[in-house]
Write a protein that holds these residues in place. Structure first.
Motif, PDB file in Angstrom:
ATOM      1  N   GLY A   1       0.949  -0.864   0.019  1.00 27.67           N
ATOM      2  CA  GLY A   1       0.432   0.146  -0.376  1.00 27.67           C
ATOM      3  C   GLY A   1       1.365   1.037   0.066  1.00 27.67           C
ATOM      4  O   GLY A   1       0.119   2.533   0.182  1.00 27.67           O
ATOM      5  N   ASP A   2       2.598   1.164  -0.214  1.00 20.43           N
ATOM      6  CA  ASP A   2       3.235   2.440   0.024  1.00 20.43           C
ATOM      7  C   ASP A   2       2.692   3.608  -1.446  1.00 20.43           C
ATOM      8  O   ASP A   2       2.875   3.784  -1.360  1.00 20.43           O
ATOM      9  CB  ASP A   2       4.324   2.097   0.171  1.00 20.43           C
ATOM     10  CG  ASP A   2       4.884   0.892  -0.477  1.00 20.43           C
ATOM     11  OD1 ASP A   2       4.650   0.239  -1.365  1.00 20.43           O
ATOM     12  OD2 ASP A   2       5.916   0.819  -1.508  1.00 20.43           O
ATOM     13  N   ALA A   3       2.341   1.846  -2.550  1.00 24.53           N
ATOM     14  CA  ALA A   3       1.897   3.244  -3.837  1.00 24.53           C
ATOM     15  C   ALA A   3       1.389   3.864  -4.193  1.00 24.53           C
ATOM     16  O   ALA A   3       0.611   4.761  -3.865  1.00 24.53           O
ATOM     17  CB  ALA A   3       1.953   2.039  -4.916  1.00 24.53           C
ATOM     18  N   VAL A   4      -0.075   2.950  -3.161  1.00 26.41           N
ATOM     19  CA  VAL A   4      -1.560   3.664  -3.320  1.00 26.41           C
ATOM     20  C   VAL A   4      -2.713   2.838  -2.684  1.00 26.41           C
ATOM     21  O   VAL A   4      -1.875   1.368  -2.473  1.00 26.41           O
ATOM     22  CB  VAL A   4      -2.015   4.198  -4.051  1.00 26.41           C
ATOM     23  CG1 VAL A   4      -2.370   2.932  -5.245  1.00 26.41           C
ATOM     24  CG2 VAL A   4      -3.384   5.041  -4.314  1.00 26.41           C
ATOM     25  N   ILE A   5      -3.615   2.814  -1.536  1.00 24.73           N
ATOM     26  CA  ILE A   5      -4.637   2.353  -1.508  1.00 24.73           C
ATOM     27  C   ILE A   5      -5.486   2.564  -1.980  1.00 24.73           C
ATOM     28  O   ILE A   5      -6.501   3.792  -2.247  1.00 24.73           O
ATOM     29  CB  ILE A   5      -5.173   2.327  -0.174  1.00 24.73           C
ATOM     30  CG1 ILE A   5      -3.796   1.909   1.272  1.00 24.73           C
ATOM     31  CG2 ILE A   5      -6.366   1.524   0.686  1.00 24.73           C
ATOM     32  CD1 ILE A   5      -3.971   3.256   2.357  1.00 24.73           C
ATOM     33  N   GLY A   6      -6.351   1.421  -3.018  1.00 28.81           N
ATOM     34  CA  GLY A   6      -7.500   2.012  -4.544  1.00 28.81           C
ATOM     35  C   GLY A   6      -7.990   0.598  -4.433  1.00 28.81           C
ATOM     36  O   GLY A   6      -7.636  -0.813  -4.684  1.00 28.81           O
ATOM     37  N   LEU A   7      -9.275   0.940  -4.804  1.00 27.80           N
ATOM     38  CA  LEU A   7     -10.153   0.097  -4.270  1.00 27.80           C
ATOM     39  C   LEU A   7     -11.494  -0.051  -5.565  1.00 27.80           C
ATOM     40  O   LEU A   7     -11.497   1.641  -5.955  1.00 27.80           O
ATOM     41  CB  LEU A   7     -11.241  -0.233  -3.693  1.00 27.80           C
ATOM     42  CG  LEU A   7     -12.634  -0.261  -3.639  1.00 27.80           C
ATOM     43  CD1 LEU A   7     -12.688  -1.758  -2.304  1.00 27.80           C
ATOM     44  CD2 LEU A   7     -13.662   0.019  -3.295  1.00 27.80           C
ATOM     45  N   ASN A   8     -11.300  -1.092  -6.119  1.00 29.84           N
ATOM     46  CA  ASN A   8     -12.411  -1.184  -7.537  1.00 29.84           C
ATOM     47  C   ASN A   8     -13.390  -1.428  -6.681  1.00 29.84           C
ATOM     48  O   ASN A   8     -13.614  -2.148  -6.054  1.00 29.84           O
ATOM     49  CB  ASN A   8     -11.722  -1.888  -8.119  1.00 29.84           C
ATOM     50  CG  ASN A   8     -10.650  -2.037  -9.407  1.00 29.84           C
ATOM     51  OD1 ASN A   8      -9.470  -2.302  -8.517  1.00 29.84           O
ATOM     52  ND2 ASN A   8     -10.848  -1.690  -9.817  1.00 29.84           N
ATOM     53  N   PRO A   9     -14.644  -0.057  -6.802  1.00 29.54           N
ATOM     54  CA  PRO A   9     -15.784  -0.577  -6.836  1.00 29.54           C
ATOM     55  C   PRO A   9     -17.351  -1.212  -7.287  1.00 29.54           C
ATOM     56  O   PRO A   9     -16.586  -1.402  -8.929  1.00 29.54           O
ATOM     57  CB  PRO A   9     -16.602   0.955  -6.169  1.00 29.54           C
ATOM     58  CG  PRO A   9     -15.666   1.495  -7.041  1.00 29.54           C
ATOM     59  CD  PRO A   9     -14.468   1.048  -7.372  1.00 29.54           C
ATOM     60  N   VAL A  10     -17.825  -2.153  -5.604  1.00 33.56           N
ATOM     61  CA  VAL A  10     -18.630  -2.936  -7.266  1.00 33.56           C
ATOM     62  C   VAL A  10     -19.381  -1.846  -7.048  1.00 33.56           C
ATOM     63  O   VAL A  10     -19.924  -1.636  -8.502  1.00 33.56           O
ATOM     64  CB  VAL A  10     -19.360  -4.122  -6.210  1.00 33.56           C
ATOM     65  CG1 VAL A  10     -20.772  -4.902  -6.912  1.00 33.56           C
ATOM     66  CG2 VAL A  10     -18.529  -4.755  -6.099  1.00 33.56           C
ATOM     67  N   ASP A  11     -20.125  -0.871  -6.469  1.00 35.19           N
ATOM     68  CA  ASP A  11     -21.079   0.180  -6.495  1.00 35.19           C
ATOM     69  C   ASP A  11     -20.386   1.457  -7.583  1.00 35.19           C
ATOM     70  O   ASP A  11     -19.374   2.112  -6.410  1.00 35.19           O
ATOM     71  CB  ASP A  11     -22.174   0.305  -5.303  1.00 35.19           C
ATOM     72  CG  ASP A  11     -22.773   1.203  -5.236  1.00 35.19           C
ATOM     73  OD1 ASP A  11     -22.944   1.908  -6.349  1.00 35.19           O
ATOM     74  OD2 ASP A  11     -23.718   1.695  -4.187  1.00 35.19           O
ATOM     75  N   ASP A  12     -20.868   1.848  -8.263  1.00 35.27           N
ATOM     76  CA  ASP A  12     -19.901   3.068  -8.552  1.00 35.27           C
ATOM     77  C   ASP A  12     -20.761   4.358  -8.637  1.00 35.27           C
ATOM     78  O   ASP A  12     -20.696   5.108  -9.591  1.00 35.27           O
ATOM     79  CB  ASP A  12     -19.619   3.157 -10.373  1.00 35.27           C
ATOM     80  CG  ASP A  12     -18.905   3.625 -10.936  1.00 35.27           C
ATOM     81  OD1 ASP A  12     -17.901   4.360 -10.457  1.00 35.27           O
ATOM     82  OD2 ASP A  12     -18.296   3.750 -12.002  1.00 35.27           O
TER      83      ASP A  12
END
Length: 456
Positions: free
Chosen positions: A186-197
């Protein structure tokens, strides 16, 4: 400009520069599907011979899509430093390859000519390089960018923490986040792909990430990978937005299919600099992948490597913090097996770096592809040797929301240990402060997500 050669007692003649580019490409199932690949190995070698003797000027004058018809072409051409280009325009593609691989050519030297190269030149030289050539050349190139922290510094190897959940359940997301952070992910980024956009869902997750990062003083960036327009709405409504994400492509037609334009990306970048939580100056996060243009019938009869290089030319306009090629996500339609995926990953990383991009790779594959986890680990190690800025980190390398296989938490930890690499400086210090690592090595506390539940 000579578009023919005699090889194996036969004359091979090509109708255009782009036909040469397509047929000089290493075999890709996507090129075969598009009808632009070589018919056999002999024709591929002949095309490589012709391509190696073309000049950079030939490629400048023959973009994949005409300047008048395509915004991506205009951005690439208008950003080309003509003074620099004038110094090298008479180089052949072979000359460029030899210069890049010359032991006396340095990172500084390469950056001095980078702005004089168009995407087509970068794609062309990649096509006449072997896998080790791609690793050797990319290793020389250092690209650093800064959001809250700085990525790409020598001696570092970063990872995106991807805490996806099949229902966007916040407790499930946070459990993955805690475990990943404790493993140095996570040092680059904490990045989530959401189901609900939806904007409301994006806001909810952004607030949760931001609150957690502030509570634990985590030196990184965060992002919810919704459509850029949704993220802009969230920002306007006060959501604490870090990096702004968008998938991009190598032609205007394909970007239109993604629902974006250059002006929209510029507006998002400006908004993030004024209203976002990342200090910058680099606040954009783009994703690409060979073959995406073909999915929207927007490849203009051009091979997927050339179109991919054009993604990086487009991205460069917005000076992103990170660009990630999701190299095996689309499946065997475009990259048939592990050999093609490994080749594509090395090509994309090299082309991105030569474009001046902070480049990462989602080392991944789908379950209907002829590849497995050993292949993914092979590519991850090769990319780490080549100096890739970051890879992905997902529990057990299995994304339960997107349903594809990638790299887990342990791959990053193992590569750091094998190659004596560390996370970004601030994140490394934070890890040691919380007892998850010591002198760059994980401790017994690493992997214990409950460490974040014992906070007073």
């Amino acid at each position: 400009m000579i578009l023919k050669t005699k090889l194996f007692g036969r004359t091979y003649e090509f109708k255009s520069v782009m036909e040469v580019m397509g047929k000089a490409n290493e075999e890709k199932s996507g090129d075969q599907l598009a009808g632009v690949g070589a018919e056999n190995s002999e024709e591929r070698v002949a095309a490589k011979v012709v391509l190696s003797n073309l000049t950079l000027n030939d490629l400048f004058n023959n973009p994949a899509v005409p300047y008048e018809q395509d915004e991506v072409t205009r951005i690439i051409v208008d950003n080309t430093n003509l003074r620099t280009f004038g110094k090298i325009k008479n180089w052949t593609v072979s000359d460029l390859r030899e210069w890049l691989l010359d032991l006396n050519t340095t990172n500084y030297d390469i950056h001095m000519i980078s702005n004089g190269l168009t995407a087509e030149m970068i794609a062309a030289v990649a096509k006449i390089m072997g896998n080790m050539d791609l690793i050797m050349a990319a290793k020389k190139i250092i690209v650093t960018k800064t959001a809250n922290t700085t990525i790409g510094l020598p001696g570092t190897f970063s990872a995106r923490l991807q805490p996806n959940h099949p229902t966007d359940n916040i407790d499930g997301i946070m459990a993955t986040l805690m475990e990943g952070l404790s493993m140095g992910i996570g040092d680059a980024v904490i990045g989530l792909n959401p189901v609900d956009d939806t904007t409301e869902s994006v806001k909810r997750i952004l607030h949760k990430f931001d609150d957690f990062m502030n509570e634990w003083e985590i030196p990184t960036q965060h992002c919810v990978l919704a459509h850029v327009s949704t993220q802009m709405e969230a920002m306007e409504q006060g959501a604490p937005t870090g990096l702004v994400f968008q998938s991009i492509a190598g032609s205007e037609k394909a970007n239109t299919a993604f629902g974006i334009s250059g002006s929209m990306i510029r507006e998002a970048n400006d908004m993030a600099l004024k209203m976002g939580t990342a200090v910058g100056p680099n606040v954009m996060y783009f994703e690409t992948g060979q073959g995406s243009e073909l999915s929207s019938d927007a490849n203009h009869n051009v091979d997927q490597v050339t179109m991919e290089a054009r993604c990086y030319g487009f991205a460069k306009e917005y000076d992103p913090f990170m660009v990630n090629t999701v190299v095996g996500f689309i499946g065997p339609e475009y990259l048939y097996d592990s050999q093609q995926v490994i080749r594509a990953g090395l090509e994309d990383h090299f082309m991105g770096k030569l474009s001046g991009i902070s480049m990462g790779v989602d080392v991944c594959y789908t379950n209907h592809m002829k590849a497995d986890q050993n292949d993914a680990e092979n590519l991850a190690v090769l990319l780490a040797v080549a100096g890739v800025n970051f890879i992905m980190g997902i529990p057990n390398a299995d994304d339960v929301m997107l349903n594809y296989q990638t790299t887990g938490f342990h791959e990053t930890a193992s590569i750091r240990q094998m190659l004596d690499l560390r996370p970004t400086k601030e994140f490394d210090e934070w890890m040691e402060k919380l007892g998850f690592s010591e002198n760059g090595r994980l401790t017994e506390r690493a992997g214990d997500a409950s460490a974040f539940l014992k906070h007073n």
